[in-house]
Write a protein that holds these residues in place. Sequence first.
Motif, PDB file in Angstrom:
ATOM      1  N   THR A  94       0.815  -1.228   0.000  1.00 38.30           N
ATOM      2  CA  THR A  94       0.000   0.000   0.000  1.00 38.30           C
ATOM      3  C   THR A  94       0.842   1.268   0.000  1.00 38.30           C
ATOM      4  OG1 THR A  94      -0.109  -0.089   2.422  1.00 38.30           O
ATOM      5  CG2 THR A  94      -1.934  -1.112   1.194  1.00 38.30           C
ATOM      6  N   LYS A  95       2.145   1.144   0.229  1.00 39.57           N
ATOM      7  CA  LYS A  95       3.005   2.324   0.292  1.00 39.57           C
ATOM      8  C   LYS A  95       3.873   2.416  -0.965  1.00 39.57           C
ATOM      9  CE  LYS A  95       3.219   2.332   5.349  1.00 39.57           C
ATOM     10  NZ  LYS A  95       4.087   2.237   6.540  1.00 39.57           N
ATOM     11  N   TYR A  96       3.455   3.268  -1.868  1.00 37.29           N
ATOM     12  CA  TYR A  96       4.232   3.510  -3.095  1.00 37.29           C
ATOM     13  C   TYR A  96       3.799   4.862  -3.674  1.00 37.29           C
ATOM     14  CZ  TYR A  96      -0.062   1.697  -5.229  1.00 37.29           C
ATOM     15  OH  TYR A  96      -1.378   1.498  -5.584  1.00 37.29           O
ATOM     16  N   ILE A  97       4.634   5.427  -4.504  1.00 39.17           N
ATOM     17  CA  ILE A  97       4.340   6.725  -5.115  1.00 39.17           C
ATOM     18  C   ILE A  97       3.709   6.492  -6.485  1.00 39.17           C
ATOM     19  CG2 ILE A  97       5.329   8.878  -5.987  1.00 39.17           C
ATOM     20  CD1 ILE A  97       7.627   8.451  -3.962  1.00 39.17           C
ATOM     21  N   PRO A  98       2.508   6.990  -6.729  1.00 37.39           N
ATOM     22  CA  PRO A  98       1.839   6.795  -8.029  1.00 37.39           C
ATOM     23  C   PRO A  98       2.700   7.326  -9.180  1.00 37.39           C
ATOM     24  CG  PRO A  98       0.302   7.687  -6.433  1.00 37.39           C
ATOM     25  CD  PRO A  98       1.660   7.749  -5.795  1.00 37.39           C
ATOM     26  N   ILE A  99       2.770   6.540 -10.252  1.00 35.87           N
ATOM     27  CA  ILE A  99       3.607   6.889 -11.394  1.00 35.87           C
ATOM     28  C   ILE A  99       3.028   8.058 -12.185  1.00 35.87           C
ATOM     29  CG2 ILE A  99       2.528   5.254 -13.019  1.00 35.87           C
ATOM     30  CD1 ILE A  99       6.304   5.974 -12.702  1.00 35.87           C
ATOM     31  N   GLN A 100       1.717   8.256 -12.089  1.00 35.97           N
ATOM     32  CA  GLN A 100       1.060   9.355 -12.788  1.00 35.97           C
ATOM     33  C   GLN A 100       0.532  10.386 -11.797  1.00 35.97           C
ATOM     34  OE1 GLN A 100       1.273   9.780 -15.922  1.00 35.97           O
ATOM     35  NE2 GLN A 100       1.921   7.721 -16.579  1.00 35.97           N
ATOM     36  N   LYS A 101       0.687  11.664 -12.157  1.00 35.58           N
ATOM     37  CA  LYS A 101       0.256  12.755 -11.277  1.00 35.58           C
ATOM     38  C   LYS A 101      -1.067  13.371 -11.711  1.00 35.58           C
ATOM     39  CE  LYS A 101       4.285  12.147  -9.432  1.00 35.58           C
ATOM     40  NZ  LYS A 101       4.373  11.210  -8.303  1.00 35.58           N
ATOM     41  N   ASN A 102      -1.513  13.066 -12.919  1.00 36.15           N
ATOM     42  CA  ASN A 102      -2.729  13.651 -13.487  1.00 36.15           C
ATOM     43  C   ASN A 102      -3.945  13.325 -12.613  1.00 36.15           C
ATOM     44  OD1 ASN A 102      -5.027  14.261 -15.036  1.00 36.15           O
ATOM     45  ND2 ASN A 102      -3.959  13.853 -16.969  1.00 36.15           N
ATOM     46  N   VAL A 103      -4.571  14.372 -12.063  1.00 40.92           N
ATOM     47  CA  VAL A 103      -5.719  14.182 -11.159  1.00 40.92           C
ATOM     48  C   VAL A 103      -6.875  13.483 -11.875  1.00 40.92           C
ATOM     49  CG1 VAL A 103      -7.455  15.368  -9.742  1.00 40.92           C
ATOM     50  CG2 VAL A 103      -5.088  16.170  -9.747  1.00 40.92           C
ATOM     51  N   ASP A 104      -7.106  13.845 -13.143  1.00 42.84           N
ATOM     52  CA  ASP A 104      -8.196  13.220 -13.899  1.00 42.84           C
ATOM     53  C   ASP A 104      -7.980  11.717 -14.056  1.00 42.84           C
ATOM     54  OD1 ASP A 104      -9.516  15.607 -14.179  1.00 42.84           O
ATOM     55  OD2 ASP A 104      -8.600  16.091 -16.114  1.00 42.84           O
ATOM     56  N   VAL A 105      -6.729  11.320 -14.220  1.00 43.64           N
ATOM     57  CA  VAL A 105      -6.405   9.896 -14.353  1.00 43.64           C
ATOM     58  C   VAL A 105      -6.653   9.174 -13.028  1.00 43.64           C
ATOM     59  CG1 VAL A 105      -4.546   8.229 -14.802  1.00 43.64           C
ATOM     60  CG2 VAL A 105      -4.752  10.282 -16.222  1.00 43.64           C
ATOM     61  N   HIS A 106      -6.307   9.823 -11.933  1.00 41.78           N
ATOM     62  CA  HIS A 106      -6.559   9.236 -10.607  1.00 41.78           C
ATOM     63  C   HIS A 106      -8.066   9.092 -10.362  1.00 41.78           C
ATOM     64  CE1 HIS A 106      -2.534   9.293  -8.468  1.00 41.78           C
ATOM     65  NE2 HIS A 106      -2.251   9.866  -9.642  1.00 41.78           N
ATOM     66  N   ASN A 107      -8.818  10.113 -10.767  1.00 40.94           N
ATOM     67  CA  ASN A 107     -10.279  10.053 -10.592  1.00 40.94           C
ATOM     68  C   ASN A 107     -10.897   8.958 -11.454  1.00 40.94           C
ATOM     69  OD1 ASN A 107     -10.311  12.137  -8.724  1.00 40.94           O
ATOM     70  ND2 ASN A 107     -10.631  13.729 -10.271  1.00 40.94           N
ATOM     71  N   TRP A 108     -10.354   8.812 -12.679  1.00 41.44           N
ATOM     72  CA  TRP A 108     -10.838   7.734 -13.555  1.00 41.44           C
ATOM     73  C   TRP A 108     -10.600   6.371 -12.895  1.00 41.44           C
ATOM     74  CZ3 TRP A 108      -7.417   3.994 -15.220  1.00 41.44           C
ATOM     75  CH2 TRP A 108      -7.999   2.967 -15.997  1.00 41.44           C
ATOM     76  N   LEU A 109      -9.406   6.183 -12.326  1.00 37.08           N
ATOM     77  CA  LEU A 109      -9.069   4.899 -11.715  1.00 37.08           C
ATOM     78  C   LEU A 109      -9.968   4.605 -10.511  1.00 37.08           C
ATOM     79  CD1 LEU A 109      -7.221   2.426 -11.695  1.00 37.08           C
ATOM     80  CD2 LEU A 109      -5.680   3.679 -10.188  1.00 37.08           C
TER      81      LEU A 109
END
Length: 345
Positions: free
Chosen positions: A131-146
């Motif tokens: 559970t502890k890792y840095i997301p490879i993508q910073k795009n907020v829209d991409v995070h919301n999609w996921l």
Amino acid sequence: MCRIENILLYCLKQLNGERTIYSIYHLLNGKKSSQTLQDAHLFSLKRYFRILEPLTRESFDEIFNKLLENKLVEPCGEQRFLLTSAGEDYLLNNEQPYYVNGWRYQPFTLLVWERLSLLVQVTSNFTFHETKYIPIQKNVDVHNWLKGFLKSTSVPKQELGRSLFSELVEILELARDVNPKVLIFRLTGYKQIGLTSSQIAKKLNIDSLQIHLEFINTIHCLLHFVENDPSRFKVLSSLLANLDQNDSLTLSARKTLVLLNQGFTAEEIASIRNLKISTIEDHLVEFALNVKDFSINSYVNEEIQHQILEISKRESTRQLKVIRNTLKTASYFQIRLVLAKYGDR
């Protein structure tokens, strides 16, 4: 010889000496000018539109000069070239990248890649209960999609990684003419950081521009399979959710279209927007190319349309000057409009 040179040869063959070599450069870069958009349609080159955005003028010249040195092309006018018999033979014996479809897929290729890379990272870490890792993508829209996908997917969370892996493997095994390494090496997962494109180029000893083309071909391959059979690829089909595909018109043309739909004439729109009438005419050509059911009858009568197409077919040309010299009653704008509407049929 790399496939970028194959593409240049194919484009030159399609242009048949009717455009300069730099029209190819603008096509590959994805320049959204009226001329480039029209050329993509007229010469059946839409699949190559915008597929090499990193291509510089210097690199383009270097690649093209190799074609000259190898006597695969010969000049037929200022900055215009035709294939030699050696060039024709080479083109016959070397295939084009199979899945590349710039006009269809480039508007959202980057977004699909961002979604895929984040999805792989998250499912990989989920599989190993990390559970502890840095997301490879910073795009907020991409995070919301996921987040939306993880909430709505019917695939059980514990099966997600296996399903995603299975779908990717299936497509890459079915595919022809792709190099899976250019995609796989870029993926980040559990205790594994993806390589950059330049690192992959060095690792595989392939030119960085060629790596870019291979990567685009591979992403377009995934899109091709998923789009054609979404029920077969339930996880990967989520990558296509809520994509904005309306990218065919320039921003300025959209503003003109709004006024046109309100009943204003081309002359009135030019005055309202403080633009030259020739700019508005460029927009009308864009509409003929891209707007379904856009009628050109109010700008060119049907008899003139028929004559323009007949001359183009008879003379095997899309050169405005050649058609204009034969049909004096048609303006250059009218010829462009007719070729935009019907010239690639």
